[in-house]
Scaffold this motif. Structure first.
Motif, PDB file in Angstrom:
ATOM      1  N   ILE A 216       6.581  -5.078  -1.010  1.00 63.11           N
ATOM      2  CA  ILE A 216       6.909  -3.855  -0.165  1.00 63.11           C
ATOM      3  C   ILE A 216       6.015  -3.197   0.711  1.00 63.11           C
TER       4      ILE A 216
ATOM      5  N   SER B 264       3.160  -5.012   1.903  1.00 57.48           N
ATOM      6  CA  SER B 264       3.150  -5.887   2.875  1.00 57.48           C
ATOM      7  C   SER B 264       4.165  -6.044   3.824  1.00 57.48           C
ATOM      8  N   TRP B 265       5.344  -5.878   3.589  1.00 53.47           N
ATOM      9  CA  TRP B 265       6.524  -5.831   4.609  1.00 53.47           C
ATOM     10  C   TRP B 265       6.409  -4.715   5.231  1.00 53.47           C
TER      11      TRP B 265
ATOM     12  N   ASP C 113       3.609  -5.210   7.880  1.00 47.02           N
ATOM     13  CA  ASP C 113       3.689  -6.334   9.101  1.00 47.02           C
ATOM     14  C   ASP C 113       4.541  -5.530  10.315  1.00 47.02           C
TER      15      ASP C 113
END
Length: 547
Positions: A402, A404-405, A408
């Motif tokens: 989560i 990392s998402w 991004d």
């Protein structure tokens, strides 16, 4: 005129919208709880998509077979010994009368207050070179060559048995108080011998109780990390920890966690199969028992055995801890107070959040009982069956994904979720949600709908019914749930070791660090603090079993 119609139309629309939201809100909140609770399972199962053959080949050749054999040996030893000890002691105190029975019937539950990892280092410190046992033998002029090294499967099994047998004893004692004597006497009048009446009638009749207790013993044994680490006895929990921090192979750690979860699932399935259609009930008054006077040689042996178990499981460890605290008091640093504050703060936060989440589940069930809601409620509580190590690995991997998402999307590489207290508190809530839900659901079940309907007929609005009906009647369940979760969080070690953040070490973590270095005396102060707190739920269990 037209304006008034529009206002009435708007009011009606708002009213319908509120009704729809009132109907869907419990489902939405319960679904959110369900999604959060099953979230750690997703990365664990997905990890099998990226298997590292070389690492698994190395594990198979070096450790994996030993992990399987160690785990099977341990649960076989602990399960067999806990069954024999718990059932026989419950039979003794319920069916027979002897001097000291009134003390033993509750004293035999007190070992529950001592976590296995505390009993483990106390046992090693007591029997190791230069320990009190060897000093005592030296004082008597006896040799120590015959003393066995406790770091073996029997030593580990002894620790778990002495610490966990009370689960079987507690449930079996309660079952025997309700139907033990009458069933036994009925079998005797039909011509059964004492042994046949016990094994062919009493044991099958009480099967739901001792099977439930045995399942708890096995799940706690599989989930433990501290005691097996202190004994250097490799099991799946230690392998998961080593893979995570030793090899930094998170995928392998997740796959090992899945294998450990498979063992736990087998224990859960065995518990449901073992009890059959029977169900352990805690409600109902205990029957007034006629107890036979215990006499003769075997009676004396039974009494001595019961006192020996009580002494080894509670009295001697507490005396040893107090002795170490007094003898090394000057060496204890002020950091212990900081650890106590951290532990209490985490436990309070986790208990409050767990209670709020459990309230949502109870409210959703109370609002409308349907099969999907029942399934989501049951599945959301499965975290209690997950070892802390497994849960920590699953949460860490899920939150990393989560983070990392989010990174991004927001172009921010900070790992807000995985590296803060959020991950640790989330693990506590998922792990102990069942403990918080049980007392709350029980209290809610005792509020009959007719009571609430009567309050409504007498003119009480929703808010007044909440504060004057629900909250006062739920108060005992709320207090019990808060207390139980608070104590369990204070004692929790595996998940805390993996998910703790800098500056948030707890008493359990300090116990692990010091005991891993063999500093038994310095470990005594945080240990005696945890034991003192751990007695609270045991006293609650004793009072509940005597109602």
């Amino acid at each position: 005129m037209i304006g008034n119609k529009l206002l009435r139309s708007n009011d009606a629309s708002v009213h319908r919208w509120r009704q729809r939201m009132g109907a869907w809100l419990p489902v939405i909140l319960l679904s959110a709880v369900f999604a959060i609770c099953v979230m750690p399972l997703v990365p664990l199962l997905a990890s099998w998509g990226q298997v590292e053959p070389e690492l698994w080949s190395h594990l198979w050749q070096t450790e994996l077979r030993q992990l399987f054999s160690n785990t099977i040996i341990l649960i076989t030893l602990v399960g067999t010994a806990s069954f024999l000890l718990g059932v026989s002691l419950a039979w003794l105190v319920v069916m027979y009368d002897f001097p000291g029975r009134s003390i033993l019937q509750w004293g035999l539950m007190l070992p529950l207050a001592i976590p296995p990892y505390i009993l483990a280092f106390v046992l090693l410190g007591f029997t190791d070179f230069g320990g009190p046992m060897q000093q005592f033998l030296f004082a008597l002029g006896l040799g120590i060559e015959w003393l066995p090294d406790m770091r073996n499967p029997l030593g580990v099994g002894l620790v778990f048995t002495l610490s966990l047998y009370p689960y079987v004893y507690l449930l079996m004692r309660s079952a025997l108080q309700r139907k033990g004597r009458s069933s036994y006497e009925s079998a005797r009048t039909l011509g059964y011998s004492k042994a046949a009446a016990f094994w062919r009638l009493v044991i099958p009749l009480t099967r739901p109780a001792w099977v439930a207790g045995l399942a708890l013993v096995l799940m706690e044994t599989l989930a433990d990390f501290g005691a097996v680490s202190i004994f250097n006895y490799n099991t799946f929990t230690t392998a998961v920890y080593k893979s995570w921090y030793g090899f930094y192979s998170h995928g392998t750690a997740a796959q090992l966690a899945c294998l450990l979860l498979l063992f736990v699932s087998m224990a859960v399935i065995a518990e449901k199969w073992g009890r059959g259609k029977g169900r352990y009930e805690q409600s109902g008054a205990a029957l007034k028992q006629y107890r036979q006077r215990l006499s003769g040689g075997w009676g004396l042996v039974a009494q001595c055995g019961a006192w020996l178990v009580f002494a080894l499981g509670f009295i001697l460890p507490v005396i040893q801890l107090v002795y170490w605290v007094v003898s090394s008091f000057e060496q204890h640093t002020e950091g212990t107070i900081d650890l106590l504050i951290n532990t209490v703060l985490l436990a309070v936060l986790a208990a409050v959040i767990t209670l709020l989440v459990a309230s949502i589940m109870v409210w959703a069930q109370r609002h409308k009982q349907t099969k999907p809601r029942g399934v989501m409620t049951e599945v959301s509580q499965l975290g209690y069956a997950m070892p802390g190590t497994v849960l920590a690995v699953g949460i860490m991997m899920a939150l990393n994904g989560i983070d990392s998402w989010i990174a991004d999307i927001m172009d921010d590489q900070s790992q807000w979720l995985a590296t803060g207290l959020f991950a640790l508190l989330l693990a506590y809530v998922i792990r102990f949600l069942r403990i918080g839900y049980g007392p709350l659901a029980s209290s809610m079940g005792q509020i009959k709908p007719s009571v609430v309907e009567t309050a409504g007929i007498l003119g009480a609005g929703k808010r007044e019914r909440l504060f004057r009906v629900y909250i006062p009647l739920l108060r005992p369940g709320v207090l019990t749930a808060l207390l139980l979760v608070f104590v369990e969080v204070m004692k929790e070690m595996p998940a805390t070791l993996i998910l703790r953040t800098y500056g948030w070490d707890t008493l359990a973590v300090r116990i692990y660090e010091l005991s891993a270095e063999g500093q038994w005396e310095l470990t005594s102060l945080p240990a005696i603090m945890l034991v003192a707190v751990g007695i609270i739920p045991v006293i609650l269990l004793i009072k509940k079993s005597e109602l």
